[in-house]
Design an enzyme around this catalytic site. Structure first.
Site, PDB file in Angstrom:
ATOM      1  N   HIS A  11      46.517  42.203  63.680  1.00 18.63           N
ATOM      2  CA  HIS A  11      45.935  43.536  63.817  1.00 18.63           C
ATOM      3  C   HIS A  11      46.641  44.544  62.917  1.00 18.63           C
ATOM      4  O   HIS A  11      46.022  45.109  62.022  1.00 18.63           O
ATOM      5  CB  HIS A  11      45.998  43.980  65.294  1.00 18.63           C
ATOM      6  CG  HIS A  11      45.386  45.321  65.553  1.00 18.63           C
ATOM      7  ND1 HIS A  11      44.686  45.629  66.682  1.00 18.63           N
ATOM      8  CD2 HIS A  11      45.385  46.460  64.805  1.00 18.63           C
ATOM      9  CE1 HIS A  11      44.249  46.875  66.615  1.00 18.63           C
ATOM     10  NE2 HIS A  11      44.675  47.400  65.485  1.00 18.63           N
TER      11      HIS A  11
ATOM     12  N   HIS B 286      50.175  54.231  63.416  1.00 16.30           N
ATOM     13  CA  HIS B 286      49.619  52.872  63.478  1.00 16.30           C
ATOM     14  C   HIS B 286      48.686  52.668  62.303  1.00 16.30           C
ATOM     15  O   HIS B 286      47.905  53.561  61.968  1.00 16.30           O
ATOM     16  CB  HIS B 286      48.852  52.687  64.792  1.00 16.30           C
ATOM     17  CG  HIS B 286      47.951  51.491  64.795  1.00 16.30           C
ATOM     18  ND1 HIS B 286      48.427  50.201  64.658  1.00 16.30           N
ATOM     19  CD2 HIS B 286      46.600  51.374  64.894  1.00 16.30           C
ATOM     20  CE1 HIS B 286      47.402  49.356  64.696  1.00 16.30           C
ATOM     21  NE2 HIS B 286      46.280  50.040  64.829  1.00 16.30           N
TER      22      HIS B 286
ATOM     23  N   HIS C  27      46.816  49.221  59.608  1.00 15.84           N
ATOM     24  CA  HIS C  27      46.553  47.794  59.430  1.00 15.84           C
ATOM     25  C   HIS C  27      47.161  47.340  58.096  1.00 15.84           C
ATOM     26  O   HIS C  27      46.457  46.805  57.232  1.00 15.84           O
ATOM     27  CB  HIS C  27      45.039  47.534  59.492  1.00 15.84           C
ATOM     28  CG  HIS C  27      44.408  48.033  60.763  1.00 15.84           C
ATOM     29  ND1 HIS C  27      43.062  48.254  60.905  1.00 15.84           N
ATOM     30  CD2 HIS C  27      44.973  48.350  61.977  1.00 15.84           C
ATOM     31  CE1 HIS C  27      42.814  48.682  62.146  1.00 15.84           C
ATOM     32  NE2 HIS C  27      43.956  48.760  62.804  1.00 15.84           N
TER      33      HIS C  27
HETATM   34  O1  2HA Z   1      40.409  52.308  65.609  1.00 20.20           O
HETATM   35  O2  2HA Z   1      43.219  51.042  64.478  1.00 20.20           O
HETATM   36  O3  2HA Z   1      43.679  49.906  66.803  1.00 20.20           O
HETATM   37  C1  2HA Z   1      41.644  52.519  65.220  1.00 20.20           C
HETATM   38  C2  2HA Z   1      42.523  51.365  65.389  1.00 20.20           C
HETATM   39  C3  2HA Z   1      42.539  50.665  66.671  1.00 20.20           C
HETATM   40 ZN    ZN Z   2      44.332  49.300  64.765  1.00 20.43          ZN
END
Ligand code: 2HA
Ligand code: ZN
Length: 279
Positions: free
Chosen positions: A215, A144, A146
């Protein structure tokens, strides 16, 4: 003795790979502050040479039991840790954990020093691992971050999955080949919760890429390289989208749907049905 074992862990290919990935992601600008997290499903033979798996440092209770992952080992990034700092302090920023036999606890076997916790997005990671393993036996990595332009695109593009996918495919010739299943999109939700974990995992049954509007993005793959490359490719397409949309002259020509279908055929991939309009 402890120190010798820990030193070996830091020198293991798995930890080295994680350090490289987090550093690259930070330098791409996708992981400001403590943004982003990675979990990597480890095979026993990847850790046995480096770690005493019977030495449990701490045990943490899970709010969301995962019996499907019982006994499995993961290398994870730590909650609140900055990707920028992983390479200088891997045993503080990363951890190796094992899911207990009943799936309701995790044992910390290495790292997460100073009372660290695994990533705050552990529900999304664990539930996504379960979903991906059902459809892809080679699956290992959930990532994951951003990614800047993908995030930007969730403000400027409609959030219909087929339309979003089609636009990304149109931006770079390679896209339909790299992610023929397209991208899934959630509604805006509170991060770090079991609820967003469940919704992300539902999408992961169909897509290797799931966008969290305003996000970031979740990616899944068999290796860190492959998962990074998947996000990198979608992010590049989103960057092209943003560049051409801010260009005064507008778009002069595109890759047509017929061309994308021809391309998919040439590379032997089946694009998600319902996305391309030509037949
Ligand atoms: O804190 O990216 O989605 C880490 C992140 C939360
Ligand atoms: Zn995040």
């Amino acid at each position: 003795m402890l120190e010798i074992i820990d030193k070996k862990v830091i020198e293991s290919p798995i930890v080295k790979g994680m350090i490289e990935a987090t550093d690259n992601m930070w330098r791409m600008g996708w992981d400001e502050r403590n943004g982003g997290n990675i979990s990597y499903l480890l095979m026993e033979d990847e850790i046995i040479p480096y770690i005493d798996t019977t030495r449990v440092l701490r045990t943490l209770k899970l709010n969301f039991p995962v019996p499907e992952l019982a006994g499995k080992y993961f290398l994870v990034t730590g909650s609140g840790k900055y990707f920028k700092n992983v390479k200088n302090n891997p045993s503080d920023c990363l951890g190796i954990i094992q899911v207990s036999d009943c799936g309701s606890d995790i044992d910390i076997l290495w790292g997460l020093e100073n009372d660290g916790q695994p990533t705050s997005e552990l529900p999304s990671h664990f539930m996504s691992h379960i979903a991906r393993l059902e459809v892809d036996p080679n699956h290992r990595v959930i990532m994951h971050n951003h990614a800047t332009n993908l995030l930007a695109m969730t403000f400027t593009h409609e959030l219909d999955e087929n339309e979003f996918t089609r636009t990304l495919w149109q931006m770079c010739t390679e896209c339909v080949v790299v992610f023929p299943h397209g991208v899934g999109i959630l509604p805006w939700m509170i991060p770090g919760t079991d609820a967003i974990g469940k919704k992300t995992a539902e999408k992961m049954k169909e897509f290797e890429l799931v966008v969290w509007p305003h996000h970031g993005v979740f990616g899944a793959g068999a290796t860190i390289d492959e998962t990074f490359g998947l996000i990198e490719t979608a992010e590049k397409a989103a960057q092209i989208y943003t560049i051409i949309n801010s260009h005064q002259g507008g778009v002069m020509q595109v890759i047509t749907d017929a061309e994308l279908l021809e391309l998919a055929k040439a590379f032997g991939v089946t694009p998600k049905s319902g996305v391309l309009k030509a037949n």
